[in-house]
Structure formats: C-alpha cells, structure tokens
Design a protein around this motif. Structure first.
Motif, PDB file in Angstrom:
ATOM      1  N   GLY A 251      48.334  39.137 -14.220  1.00 26.63           N
ATOM      2  CA  GLY A 251      48.508  38.688 -15.609  1.00 26.63           C
ATOM      3  C   GLY A 251      47.819  37.354 -15.799  1.00 26.63           C
ATOM      4  O   GLY A 251      46.690  37.275 -16.275  1.00 26.63           O
ATOM      5  N   LYS A 252      48.480  36.305 -15.396  1.00 28.51           N
ATOM      6  CA  LYS A 252      47.872  34.985 -15.260  1.00 28.51           C
ATOM      7  C   LYS A 252      48.446  34.361 -13.998  1.00 28.51           C
ATOM      8  O   LYS A 252      49.676  34.219 -13.877  1.00 28.51           O
ATOM      9  N   ALA A 253      47.582  34.004 -13.081  1.00 29.05           N
ATOM     10  CA  ALA A 253      48.039  33.403 -11.816  1.00 29.05           C
ATOM     11  C   ALA A 253      48.400  31.947 -12.077  1.00 29.05           C
ATOM     12  O   ALA A 253      47.513  31.122 -12.309  1.00 29.05           O
ATOM     13  N   ILE A 254      49.691  31.648 -12.029  1.00 28.33           N
ATOM     14  CA  ILE A 254      50.114  30.265 -12.275  1.00 28.33           C
ATOM     15  C   ILE A 254      49.605  29.373 -11.140  1.00 28.33           C
ATOM     16  O   ILE A 254      48.982  28.351 -11.382  1.00 28.33           O
ATOM     17  N   HIS A 255      49.889  29.758  -9.917  1.00 30.97           N
ATOM     18  CA  HIS A 255      49.397  29.021  -8.735  1.00 30.97           C
ATOM     19  C   HIS A 255      48.638  30.043  -7.884  1.00 30.97           C
ATOM     20  O   HIS A 255      49.244  30.789  -7.110  1.00 30.97           O
ATOM     21  N   PRO A 256      47.330  30.125  -8.023  1.00 30.26           N
ATOM     22  CA  PRO A 256      46.584  31.200  -7.364  1.00 30.26           C
ATOM     23  C   PRO A 256      46.819  31.285  -5.860  1.00 30.26           C
ATOM     24  O   PRO A 256      46.842  32.383  -5.294  1.00 30.26           O
ATOM     25  N   ALA A 257      47.035  30.154  -5.191  1.00 27.80           N
ATOM     26  CA  ALA A 257      47.220  30.208  -3.735  1.00 27.80           C
ATOM     27  C   ALA A 257      48.496  30.969  -3.388  1.00 27.80           C
ATOM     28  O   ALA A 257      48.544  31.688  -2.381  1.00 27.80           O
ATOM     29  N   TYR A 258      49.531  30.812  -4.224  1.00 32.25           N
ATOM     30  CA  TYR A 258      50.780  31.517  -3.921  1.00 32.25           C
ATOM     31  C   TYR A 258      50.716  32.966  -4.363  1.00 32.25           C
ATOM     32  O   TYR A 258      51.398  33.816  -3.789  1.00 32.25           O
ATOM     33  N   VAL A 259      49.901  33.266  -5.351  1.00 27.03           N
ATOM     34  CA  VAL A 259      49.641  34.673  -5.680  1.00 27.03           C
ATOM     35  C   VAL A 259      48.911  35.334  -4.513  1.00 27.03           C
ATOM     36  O   VAL A 259      49.262  36.424  -4.060  1.00 27.03           O
ATOM     37  N   GLU A 260      47.906  34.651  -4.011  1.00 18.92           N
ATOM     38  CA  GLU A 260      47.181  35.183  -2.844  1.00 18.92           C
ATOM     39  C   GLU A 260      48.122  35.346  -1.658  1.00 18.92           C
ATOM     40  O   GLU A 260      48.027  36.327  -0.905  1.00 18.92           O
ATOM     41  N   GLY A 261      49.037  34.380  -1.494  1.00 20.49           N
ATOM     42  CA  GLY A 261      50.005  34.476  -0.399  1.00 20.49           C
ATOM     43  C   GLY A 261      50.887  35.700  -0.529  1.00 20.49           C
ATOM     44  O   GLY A 261      51.178  36.381   0.464  1.00 20.49           O
ATOM     45  N   GLN A 262      51.318  35.992  -1.758  1.00 19.33           N
ATOM     46  CA  GLN A 262      52.116  37.204  -1.976  1.00 19.33           C
ATOM     47  C   GLN A 262      51.299  38.443  -1.640  1.00 19.33           C
ATOM     48  O   GLN A 262      51.801  39.387  -1.010  1.00 19.33           O
ATOM     49  N   MET A 263      50.045  38.459  -2.079  1.00 19.61           N
ATOM     50  CA  MET A 263      49.195  39.628  -1.822  1.00 19.61           C
ATOM     51  C   MET A 263      48.967  39.806  -0.319  1.00 19.61           C
ATOM     52  O   MET A 263      49.024  40.927   0.210  1.00 19.61           O
ATOM     53  N   GLN A 264      48.733  38.696   0.362  1.00 24.20           N
ATOM     54  CA  GLN A 264      48.501  38.784   1.812  1.00 24.20           C
ATOM     55  C   GLN A 264      49.777  39.182   2.547  1.00 24.20           C
ATOM     56  O   GLN A 264      49.739  39.980   3.490  1.00 24.20           O
ATOM     57  N   GLY A 265      50.912  38.634   2.099  1.00 22.40           N
ATOM     58  CA  GLY A 265      52.180  38.965   2.744  1.00 22.40           C
ATOM     59  C   GLY A 265      52.545  40.425   2.568  1.00 22.40           C
ATOM     60  O   GLY A 265      52.922  41.110   3.540  1.00 22.40           O
ATOM     61  N   GLY A 266      52.419  40.918   1.345  1.00 19.10           N
ATOM     62  CA  GLY A 266      52.731  42.324   1.101  1.00 19.10           C
ATOM     63  C   GLY A 266      51.795  43.250   1.846  1.00 19.10           C
ATOM     64  O   GLY A 266      52.210  44.291   2.378  1.00 19.10           O
ATOM     65  N   THR A 267      50.532  42.854   1.927  1.00 17.05           N
ATOM     66  CA  THR A 267      49.558  43.670   2.647  1.00 17.05           C
ATOM     67  C   THR A 267      49.869  43.696   4.144  1.00 17.05           C
ATOM     68  O   THR A 267      49.846  44.763   4.781  1.00 17.05           O
ATOM     69  N   ALA A 268      50.184  42.529   4.713  1.00 12.39           N
ATOM     70  CA  ALA A 268      50.501  42.478   6.144  1.00 12.39           C
ATOM     71  C   ALA A 268      51.720  43.347   6.454  1.00 12.39           C
ATOM     72  O   ALA A 268      51.729  44.094   7.444  1.00 12.39           O
ATOM     73  N   GLN A 269      52.745  43.249   5.592  1.00 13.25           N
ATOM     74  CA  GLN A 269      53.933  44.068   5.831  1.00 13.25           C
ATOM     75  C   GLN A 269      53.608  45.550   5.705  1.00 13.25           C
ATOM     76  O   GLN A 269      54.089  46.377   6.486  1.00 13.25           O
ATOM     77  N   GLY A 270      52.786  45.882   4.711  1.00 15.06           N
ATOM     78  CA  GLY A 270      52.423  47.281   4.516  1.00 15.06           C
ATOM     79  C   GLY A 270      51.602  47.833   5.666  1.00 15.06           C
ATOM     80  O   GLY A 270      51.756  48.994   6.067  1.00 15.06           O
ATOM     81  N   LEU A 271      50.730  47.000   6.221  1.00 16.95           N
ATOM     82  CA  LEU A 271      49.924  47.458   7.366  1.00 16.95           C
ATOM     83  C   LEU A 271      50.811  47.692   8.583  1.00 16.95           C
ATOM     84  O   LEU A 271      50.618  48.658   9.338  1.00 16.95           O
ATOM     85  N   GLY A 272      51.786  46.819   8.782  1.00 16.36           N
ATOM     86  CA  GLY A 272      52.728  47.024   9.887  1.00 16.36           C
ATOM     87  C   GLY A 272      53.531  48.298   9.709  1.00 16.36           C
ATOM     88  O   GLY A 272      53.738  49.064  10.662  1.00 16.36           O
ATOM     89  N   TRP A 273      53.984  48.524   8.481  1.00 20.19           N
ATOM     90  CA  TRP A 273      54.740  49.737   8.141  1.00 20.19           C
ATOM     91  C   TRP A 273      53.877  50.977   8.411  1.00 20.19           C
ATOM     92  O   TRP A 273      54.329  51.983   8.951  1.00 20.19           O
ATOM     93  N   ALA A 274      52.605  50.881   8.025  1.00 22.36           N
ATOM     94  CA  ALA A 274      51.712  52.036   8.167  1.00 22.36           C
ATOM     95  C   ALA A 274      51.408  52.355   9.622  1.00 22.36           C
ATOM     96  O   ALA A 274      51.333  53.526  10.008  1.00 22.36           O
ATOM     97  N   LEU A 275      51.238  51.318  10.422  1.00 27.35           N
ATOM     98  CA  LEU A 275      50.664  51.538  11.745  1.00 27.35           C
ATOM     99  C   LEU A 275      51.657  51.494  12.904  1.00 27.35           C
ATOM    100  O   LEU A 275      51.445  52.158  13.923  1.00 27.35           O
ATOM    101  N   ASN A 276      52.713  50.699  12.780  1.00 26.31           N
ATOM    102  CA  ASN A 276      53.526  50.465  13.974  1.00 26.31           C
ATOM    103  C   ASN A 276      55.035  50.475  13.784  1.00 26.31           C
ATOM    104  O   ASN A 276      55.760  50.867  14.686  1.00 26.31           O
ATOM    105  N   GLU A 277      55.518  49.953  12.662  1.00 20.09           N
ATOM    106  CA  GLU A 277      56.955  49.660  12.581  1.00 20.09           C
ATOM    107  C   GLU A 277      57.774  50.935  12.440  1.00 20.09           C
ATOM    108  O   GLU A 277      57.367  51.885  11.774  1.00 20.09           O
TER     109      GLU A 277
END
Lengths: 732, 83
Positions: free
Chosen positions: A621-647
């Motif tokens: 929508g509008k990234a208020i603090h882009p670094a923390y938006v990126e952090g959310q995207m990276q965090g969700g992606t890392a968790q999803g990759l773990g879910w997909a591959l190993n957990e």
C-alpha cells in the motif's frame, strides 16, 4: 492521480527500541524480578490420549519449598457449555480451560495436567515430578484423514460429527458447467506437516493475585487486552480485576495470542500468596503451545485453451489439534483468492486430532491451501506452454473481483505484484546450471481492523510522548511514531513511543491480522490531528486571531509563525498541557498480495536442496518504514522456505514429538539461505490516510508452492508432501 | 432494495436460496425482513465467528451499520491472523 509527498513516511529512521534491544536492556518476561517471587513448573502428559483416573498431589505439596499445587479442579465452577467471546470468535470455556489444564482426559502428549509453585525452579520441577497421575491410555489419532475415517478414536463426546468440529463451504456459479467449458483439467492432492512458528522467546507469565482480588500479570503476548480478557474468562472474574503488562516479545507470529500460562500463574499466586513466574522450556513450547495445522488439500482447476480458468474446486481437511479451531476457514477463503473465477466450490473440514491445539501462524491456513492451487496452476501453465506468471496475469483478481466467500475486492495490487515479478531482474536472469529450477507463486492475506487506541502528549521541549497498547513485534513503535511525526511535522525521533499495560491505554486489539500499522496507525493519526487542532487554538489565543494555518511543522497566521517546538514551549502559558487520545474501530482494511521467485539446486545423489536466489514481492500500500516492510517480507519468506523444505513435527505412533528441540527441529539459519531480495509494490489502500496495507503475513503464503514448483523444474518430480526434504525428493 | 447474501451452509434454512432482496435502512432492519421470511435464521447469521460485510467492507457496527437501497450484505468468517 498524483502521489503524495511525505517528509517522514518512506524514510528509514533507527527504531526507537533499537538501543535497548541491542544492548540487552530491554526487559522480557523471563527477566522480571519481583519481591518474594517464587517459580512455577508444569506437569505435562506423557500420553497423546488418555483418561485421567486420579491425580495425587500430596507428595508434591509435602516437599519443602513448595508453596502451591494446582490442577483443573482449582478453576472456579462454570457451566460446561459457557461460550466466551473475545471479539474475534467464540470459544467454549471448557475448551479454553481444558487446554490450559486438562480435565477428565489428556488429548495430546505435552498437555498440561498440574502446576507447582516453589522457592525456585528446581524445587518446582522436582515437586511436579512427584505428582502421581493415573491414566487409562486410549488409542490416538494424528492426522485429519485418519481422524475422519470410520472407527477413528473420538476425542470429544460433544462434537456431533465424530472428530469433525466444523465444516465450511463456499459456492459460486455453476461448477459443472465451468468444468464442461474447460479444455484442460488438472487435479492434485498435497499434504503439509505440522510446523511451529519458531519464535525465539518461549512463553512466560508472572502473576500476582493481590489480597484485594486484583491480578497483575506480566507476560509475552501479542495482545495484552486479549490476554486480560481470556484470563478473566478462565478465572470467572470481571476484566477490570486483571491488569496485563506486555513485556518485550521475542517473536510471536500468531502463536502468542492464546493464553497458556497466565491463568495458571494466577491460580498458583492465589494459593501461594506471592507472585509466581512460569517460563516454558523449548520442549514445552513445541508440545504445549499451538503449532499450525498439518493438512490435506485437493484442488482441481479447469482452463480454456487461452488459459482462462473456467472452474475451480477445493477440498481441505486441516488438523485442529486437540480442540476445535483449525485455520481451515481462512484456508478456504484464500485458496482461490488471487484469481477472478466465476465457478467455484470449496469444502473445508476442521478436524480434531491428538496433537497440540493449533494456533495462528502468519496468514494462518493460507500457505496450506495456496500450495495446492499454485502447483496446479504451474502444471497448467506448463501443459499450455504458457509463462507461469502470464497464466496468473490472465486470471488475476482485481478491483471488483468477487471472492468465493462473497465480498468483492476494493482496490488491490494483485496484478501489480505479478507485473513486478515478471519485470524483476531475477525473473529475467538465467539459471546457473544443471539440476537447478525456478518456481513462482503468489498468495493473499486479509488485513483486519479491530479497535486500537493511542494517546499523544506534547512535551515542553517540542517532543511528543506516544502511549499505545500494540505489542511491538516487528517495528511498530517506529511505524506508529512515524505516522504521528508526519502529521505533526516532526522527526520520527521526536516521538517517544511506549507500549503500556491494559489499565493505561484504551482497548487495543492484538498485534495480528496485519493490523497494527493500519489500525493503531489510524488511532495515532487521529490523535495527532486532535493535537494539531488544540495547538492551533493555542496559537490563535496567543496571536488573538480566529484562524491559524499549519504546514510542515509550522503554525502561522497574519505574519506570525511558530514552529511546533516553539509553540510547545508556550503551552503552559496558553492553557496548560496538550494531550489527546483517539480510539478507532476502523473499516477500510486493504488486503495484501505477495509473490515469490525461487531458484534452487538439488543434488541428485543426496536430494539436498540449496536455495540459490529468492525475490519476495509484496504490495505494502504505502511502506511507512521500508526497511521494516522488507524485514517482514524477508522474515515471512525465511519461515516459508523452512516450512517448505525442512520443518516438521516428527510424531511417533504414540503421538509423542521426537524432535522437540531446535537441534532436531530443522529451521533454516542464515547459513541455509541467500540474501532475500525484496521488491515493495505500492498500490495505496484508499481506506487509510497514508494508504497503508498490512504486510506481516501475505509473504509466507507463496514460499511453499514457489519451492514446490522450483523443485519440479529441477528434478522433474511433482512432489505431494511438505516438507520437501531430501527423503521426500528421493522418494525414500 | 438491498441484497442479503446467505452463507452456503445457512442456505438449508432458505431452501437453497443464495440471496434475497429486502428493504431497510440498517443491517438490523434488513435482518428483521429476512427473519420474517425465514423464521429463526438470524441465530445462524448473528454469530461471534461471523463478521458482517456491507458493500464489501467488514463493518464493526454490525446490525447498526446503515445500508443503501443498492447495498450488498454478506456474512463472512471473522478473520484475525497471525502477525
């Protein structure tokens, strides 16, 4: 339409709590020390399904240093069918209590049975081990399909349909006619394993039941008011008798909305006459809190020769764990939410099994269902000879698309996310060599509104204190302070945010549902507008004028001007302090779409997967603090990759988790993942003054199918089970 | 008249009817008209785990939410979430 320009929003200031966090000064629940504090321990069931015949606590009570022992018998009496409602869904009080301390039966290995408070944690653990519980062990059932089968062990006598706690069904259009129009139909069935949110900080709670009947609780929670209300309901107390102070939180991802320890610590404190602290071990967290459901999902999609979807059908069965409440409803609501489809049938089943009662986990239910939809679409694209993103673009949901559950989308960014993926450097780069594959997928998650409150108080030095009730998990102090600063014409650093207890701020819903920057942000925005109005009135009084303008942090009228700080210094002489509060319960939420491009390599001999490159794309929508938006995207992606591959929860045939530690529960580390690239798409949400969409969840939806599709390209195998670990890949 | 849509599993109370057009100025007034047509249906629609959507937005006002003559009303699952 012109794009608004902002002074603060869109910048990347240092987070307000950063120094405390990196220097170890921030106080988490386990850090709390109180006068006369004693420590608790929980006795948990070794059986996945058993009748409790007898509990003898006498040896534990007799152990020197023990102050109190409690069981479910210590809960106040209440009707078995009493319903409690926290504004986000109703729950049977007996289920809520039953998961906190078992009564009658234990329903999973790790189910809490009794608790002890003692002079220290060691004595408490020793005493807990002295509690003698006699069980009649019953057969257990561990998966949804097995629990739905005739003759399965039944967990609850009160459910009318065996182990099926709830059924959901959505229908649109004419399914048979839609499939009749299709020139290609693909159907697949995929299973996912139970996985945990994997937050670093274990659950903890300290409670003090005062002689005046009021309870103070300090805990790690995503929602202090929900923790308050749930504790009050379990203990049959008015909500005003419970005050919850949210400590700093070391991750939650949905797993710290439910209460587990708070009412137990309170009961122990009442008996002990002292404050009592309970802290879970990692094994307690795995076996005694709520993971996300394992599932079986079957999806069938028909398309015409141009790749337009003519019909889609889904069947979903999710494991609720021991008590009803699997995330099958949102799984069903999102299974086709990315696409504009006329003819749909979705059936979902919430199925109780002998595993821990499940809890929310980032876009709960959506990754399970998206896995099936997005892999079927990948297969369709291949069979039609279409680029997989082009196929999705031909069917992408847009403003006006009707979802299967009824409402139509307002302005959304599904098409823009797909276009950004297609135009990305990653998507247009070649793969590095043999045994490599690239997969894509997209996903959707709702945002929710719910109430939020905030208070802004102007200091004489021109700074502003922000009081709010939203637990800060991913940088919300910063995103809220920045919205206040934008309205007030100040720097983010001039706003001092504090998260306070439930007696000190108006009702505020959970930090969940991707709602905090949206809803609490709206409360902050509205409070800031009230501050400006009051400050204008002060300036008008000072200058004896009727109208004062405010822009870029400066008040002006008739040639007079004062900065925010200059006027703040004169508040005492113009009527006293300015402090303004706002509470919202907003509409206008905007959902968020996310996509993921995954490149990986598979070792054909060992089945080991190496993730080479990933790019996460999401509409903020509008990234208020882009670094923390990126952090959310990276965090969700890392968790999803773990879910997909190993957990995965490795359960033995008796329902005991065999990998309940981080040594054995294989989450990805920094060594397992490449730098996660991010592309923020900004399609402003018209329901928020700054266009905010919540970004905390949608990003975990595409990794499972993106990985599955990449594995197919690398190996030629369509796998039907997550995690897609080496054993699954090699077919062992 | 406004259109009230019934969740699929509630349609057994309506003889399979997916939606109905009724008059009223609030969701509550629409529901009175629906209840007159299908007695007892309100208890299936006004549940804590269902949210009311008016014109494609979940409303925190519930039955007090004003509606227009061309409004659409849906009863959808209440969603919270995990982050």
């Amino acid at each position: 339409m012109s794009t608004p320009t902002y002074n603060v929003i869109g910048t990347r200031p240092i987070r307000h709590d950063g120094a405390d966090k990196v220097t170890g000064r921030a106080l988490y629940g386990a850090d709390l020390q109180l006068a006369r504090l004693v420590h608790g321990a929980i006795l948990r069931s070794p059986h996945a399904h058993a009748r409790i015949l007898r509990i003898d606590t006498s040896k534990a009570e007799a152990l020197p240093g023990v102050f109190a022992v409690v069981t479910a018998a210590d809960f106040p009496p209440a009707p078995a069918d009493k319903i409690v409602d926290f504004g986000e869904g109703d729950t049977l009080l007996s289920s809520l209590r039953g998961n906190i301390l078992a009564s009658g039966k234990v329903l999973y290995s790790g189910h809490a049975v009794a608790a002890v408070a003692a002079v220290n944690a060691h004595v408490a653990a020793e005493a807990a081990a002295l509690i003698d519980v006699e069980y009649e062990v019953l057969p257990c059932v561990l998966t949804a399909p097995a629990a739905m089968a005739p003759g399965a062990p039944i967990l609850h006598d009160h459910l009318p349909n065996g182990n099926i706690a709830e059924t959901v069904r959505y229908e649109m259009g004419d399914l048979a006619a839609g499939f009749a129009q299709a020139s290609l139909i693909v159907e697949r069935e995929l299973d996912t394993a139970t996985v945990h949110q994997g937050y670093i900080e274990p659950q903890n709670a300290t409670a003090f039941w005062s002689t005046d009947g009021r309870i103070q609780i300090w805990c790690s929670t995503q929602g202090s008011f929900v923790a308050r209300d749930a504790t009050a309901a379990v203990l049959d107390l008015p909500v005003s008798h419970v005050k919850v102070t949210p400590m700093e939180i070391g991750g939650g991802f949905g797993g710290k909305i439910n209460v587990y320890l708070e009412p137990v610590a309170a009961l122990l404190s009442k008996k002990a006459g002292r404050p009592v602290k309970l802290v879970m071990s990692r094994r307690d967290v795995f076996t005694g809190t709520g993971p996300t459901p394992g599932s079986r999902v079957r999806v069938k999609i028909g398309v015409n020769p141009e790749g337009k979807i003519t019909a889609a059908q889904a069947w979903l069965a999710y494991e609720a764990g021991a008590y009803p409440g699997a995330m099958v409803v949102p799984g069903a609501m999102t299974v086709f939410a990315c696409y504009d489809i006329e003819n749909i049938l979705i059936e979902g089943y919430d199925v109780v099994v002998n595993k821990p009662s499940t809890a929310a986990y980032r876009a709960p239910g959506a990754p399970n269902s998206a896995l099936a939809t997005e892999t079927v679409l990948d297969e369709i694209a291949e069979k039609l000879g279409l680029d997989p993103l082009t196929l999705r673009l031909r069917n992408a949901a847009h403003e006006g698309t009707r979802r299967a559950d009824g409402p139509r989308y307002k302005r959304i960014g599904c098409v823009e996310v797909l276009e950004a993926m297609q135009a990305s450097p990653h998507y247009n780069a070649p793969l590095p060599g043999p045994h490599c594959g690239r997969g894509v997928a997209i996903g959707f998650w709702f945002n929710v509104g719910l109430p939020s409150s905030a208070t802004l108080s102007v200091n004489a030095d021109g700074t502003v204190n922000l009081i709010e009730g939203s637990t800060d998990i991913g940088g919300s102090r910063a995103s809220l302070a920045m919205q206040a600063a934008e309205v007030l014409g100040l720097r983010a650093e001039d706003i001092h945010p504090t998260v306070v207890d439930t007696d000190s701020v108006g009702y505020t819903g959970v930090t969940g549902g991707s709602r905090t920057t949206f809803s609490t942000g709206l409360a902050v925005h509205d409070a800031a507008q009230l501050v400006i109005a009051q400050m204008k009135a002060r300036a008008a009084r000072l200058w004896a004028v009727d109208h004062v303008d405010f822009a870029n942090g400066v008040f002006s009228a008739n040639g007079n001007s004062l900065s925010f700080a200059e006027l703040a210094a004169q508040l005492g002489a113009t009527g006293g302090p300015v402090s303004c509060s706002a509470t919202v319960n907003p509409k206008g939420v905007g959902g968020s779409f996310a996509g993921l491009i995954t490149d990986l390599h598979v070792d054909p001999e060992t089945g080991k997967t190496t993730v080479l490159r990933v790019t996460s794309v999401q509409d903020a929508g509008k990234a208020i603090h882009p670094a923390y938006v990126e952090g959310q995207m990276q965090g969700g992606t890392a968790q999803g990759l773990g879910w997909a591959l190993n957990e995965e929860y490795f359960m033995d045939a008796d329902g005991d988790m065999r990998n309940g530690s981080y040594l054995d529960y294989r989450m990805p580390t920094a060594l397992d993942l490449p730098m996660i690239e991010t592309i923020i798409v900004e399609v402003p949400n018209p329901g928020h003054p700054f266009g905010v969409r919540g970004v905390g969840e949608a990003n975990i939806v595409p990794p499972l199918p993106s990985v599955a599709n990449a594995l197919y390209r690398a190996t030629g195998k369509r796998l039907n089970r997550v995690p897609m670990n080496p054993a699954t890949i090699l077919g062992l | 008249m406004a259109t009230v849509f019934f969740p699929t599993l509630v349609r057994q109370q309506t003889g399979g009817l997916a939606h109905i057009e009724v008059s009223g100025s609030t969701v509550g007034e629409l529901l009175l008209a629906v209840e007159a047509r299908f007695p007892g249906i309100s208890k299936h629609l006004l549940r804590p785990n269902l949210a009311i959507s008016v014109d494609d937005e979940v409303t925190p006002l519930g039955v007090l939410e004003p509606v227009r003559p061309d409004s659409e009303v849906h009863f959808i699952a209440a969603i919270s979430g995990g982050k």
